[in-house]
Design an enzyme around this catalytic site. Structure first.
Site, mmCIF file in Angstrom:
data_model
loop_
_atom_site.group_PDB
_atom_site.id
_atom_site.type_symbol
_atom_site.label_atom_id
_atom_site.label_comp_id
_atom_site.label_asym_id
_atom_site.label_seq_id
_atom_site.Cartn_x
_atom_site.Cartn_y
_atom_site.Cartn_z
ATOM 1 N N GLY A 46 0.764 -1.239 0.000
ATOM 2 C CA GLY A 46 0.000 0.000 0.000
ATOM 3 C C GLY A 46 0.793 1.286 0.000
ATOM 4 O O GLY A 46 0.332 2.306 -0.497
ATOM 5 N N GLU A 100 3.791 4.070 6.208
ATOM 6 C CA GLU A 100 2.577 3.277 6.001
ATOM 7 C C GLU A 100 1.573 4.067 5.183
ATOM 8 O O GLU A 100 1.545 5.292 5.234
ATOM 9 C CB GLU A 100 1.948 2.923 7.357
ATOM 10 N N ASP A 101 0.744 3.361 4.445
ATOM 11 C CA ASP A 101 -0.336 4.016 3.711
ATOM 12 C C ASP A 101 -1.464 4.416 4.658
ATOM 13 O O ASP A 101 -1.970 5.518 4.616
ATOM 14 C CB ASP A 101 -0.871 3.115 2.582
ATOM 15 N N ASP A 104 -5.293 1.586 10.581
ATOM 16 C CA ASP A 104 -6.717 1.376 10.842
ATOM 17 C C ASP A 104 -6.837 0.873 12.282
ATOM 18 O O ASP A 104 -6.801 1.671 13.217
ATOM 19 C CB ASP A 104 -7.221 0.386 9.783
ATOM 20 N N PHE A 153 -14.294 3.302 4.050
ATOM 21 C CA PHE A 153 -13.258 2.643 3.263
ATOM 22 C C PHE A 153 -12.769 3.537 2.112
ATOM 23 O O PHE A 153 -13.557 4.189 1.443
ATOM 24 C CB PHE A 153 -13.819 1.332 2.697
ATOM 25 N N ASP A 160 -5.784 -0.327 -1.891
ATOM 26 C CA ASP A 160 -6.579 -1.176 -2.770
ATOM 27 C C ASP A 160 -7.930 -1.563 -2.194
ATOM 28 O O ASP A 160 -8.139 -1.563 -0.987
ATOM 29 C CB ASP A 160 -5.828 -2.477 -3.057
ATOM 30 N N ARG A 166 -5.166 0.566 -6.826
ATOM 31 C CA ARG A 166 -3.907 1.113 -6.286
ATOM 32 C C ARG A 166 -3.309 2.193 -7.182
ATOM 33 O O ARG A 166 -2.581 3.061 -6.736
ATOM 34 C CB ARG A 166 -2.851 -0.002 -6.132
HETATM 35 P P1 IMP Z 1 -4.675 -2.407 10.605
HETATM 36 O O1 IMP Z 1 -3.803 -3.552 11.051
HETATM 37 O O2 IMP Z 1 -6.113 -2.617 10.957
HETATM 38 O O3 IMP Z 1 -4.170 -1.056 11.032
HETATM 39 O O4 IMP Z 1 -4.746 -2.528 9.068
HETATM 40 C C1 IMP Z 1 -3.950 -1.874 8.220
HETATM 41 C C2 IMP Z 1 -4.142 -2.425 6.831
HETATM 42 O O5 IMP Z 1 -5.524 -2.613 6.488
HETATM 43 C C3 IMP Z 1 -3.608 -1.412 5.872
HETATM 44 O O6 IMP Z 1 -2.234 -1.579 5.651
HETATM 45 C C4 IMP Z 1 -4.463 -1.654 4.650
HETATM 46 O O7 IMP Z 1 -3.880 -2.647 3.865
HETATM 47 C C5 IMP Z 1 -5.789 -2.147 5.178
HETATM 48 N N1 IMP Z 1 -6.816 -1.079 5.232
HETATM 49 C C6 IMP Z 1 -7.394 -0.542 6.318
HETATM 50 N N2 IMP Z 1 -8.297 0.398 6.005
HETATM 51 C C7 IMP Z 1 -8.299 0.465 4.652
HETATM 52 C C8 IMP Z 1 -9.037 1.264 3.693
HETATM 53 O O8 IMP Z 1 -9.893 2.119 4.010
HETATM 54 N N3 IMP Z 1 -8.746 1.043 2.397
HETATM 55 C C9 IMP Z 1 -7.834 0.128 1.972
HETATM 56 N N4 IMP Z 1 -7.115 -0.634 2.830
HETATM 57 C C10 IMP Z 1 -7.359 -0.473 4.156
HETATM 58 MG MG MG Z 2 -0.922 -1.739 4.006
#
Ligand code: IMP
Ligand code: MG
Length: 176
Positions: A46, A100-101, A104, A153, A160, A166
């Site tokens: 990402g 990081e992108d 969440d 989202f 993606d 992407r």
């Molecule tokens: P976390 O472990 O819940 O912080 O998840 C992070 C990962 O979830 C990111 O690196 C993304 O790949 C994916 N992710 C979380 N929210 C989104 C979103 O709104 N769009 C796309 N990917 C997301």
């Molecule tokens: Mg990611």
């Protein structure tokens, strides 16, 4: 409006707004790490576009490396094992900035930080283009954030939806 697979998205952050914020993050990092050497670690897939644009604004002595998190089944006693793929740089006594992108729940970044800390860096900070504070349940909040957003989202600029979207040059949010 655009269609990605079965969902409709609308522009949320334009490419001009992204460029402006990425530049601002770069200036902040250049200021905060002035005179220091930094190893940037971008988390694939990402963050590829964000990392590429951000690095063009960095004027520090720096290295960049791209990693992936992988989770595999270990022995029965150890359960699932997290592993970082692609890290070749020596991080010992170095300043590390993770790119990081999006953050969440924060679960992914917590795992990455704990794996990187095993390499005994001098410091580890997190720079995330996007952050969903309402979804965050992790230990470490990101140190540098481009945009704090709602839980809806998003796709584009590296992010993606089921591997699609992407390549979009702006960030799009799902349409309710
Ligand atoms: P976390 O472990 O819940 O912080 O998840 C992070 C990962 O979830 C990111 O690196 C993304 O790949 C994916 N992710 C979380 N929210 C989104 C979103 O709104 N769009 C796309 N990917 C997301
Ligand atoms: Mg990611």
């Amino acid at each position: 409006m655009i269609q990605v697979l079965d969902k409709t998205f609308e522009v949320f952050i334009t490419k001009e707004e992204l460029a402006k914020e990425v530049n601002a993050l770069g200036s902040l990092l250049n200021e905060d790490y002035k005179g220091e050497e930094v190893i940037f670690i971008a988390v694939l897939n990402g963050s590829f576009m964000f990392a590429s644009d951000l690095m063009k604004t960095i004027n520090l002595a720096s290295e960049i490396s791209f990693i992936k998190m992988s989770s595999y089944q270990g022995t029965e006693s150890s359960g699932r094992v997290d592993e970082l793929i692609g890290l070749k740089n020596d991080l010992k006594n170095k300043h590390v900035v993770i790119l990081e992108d999006i953050i969440d729940s924060g679960i992914t970044i917590d795992k990455i930080i704990s794996l990187l800390e095993m390499e005994q860096p001098k410091s580890v900070k997190v720079c995330s283009l996007l952050y969903k504070p309402k979804a965050f349940k992790g230990k470490t909040k990101p140190d540098y954030v481009g945009f704090s957003i709602s839980n809806a989202f998003v796709v584009g600029y590296g992010l993606d939806y089921d591997e699609k979207g992407r390549n979009l040059d702006a960030i799009y949010q799902i349409k309710k």
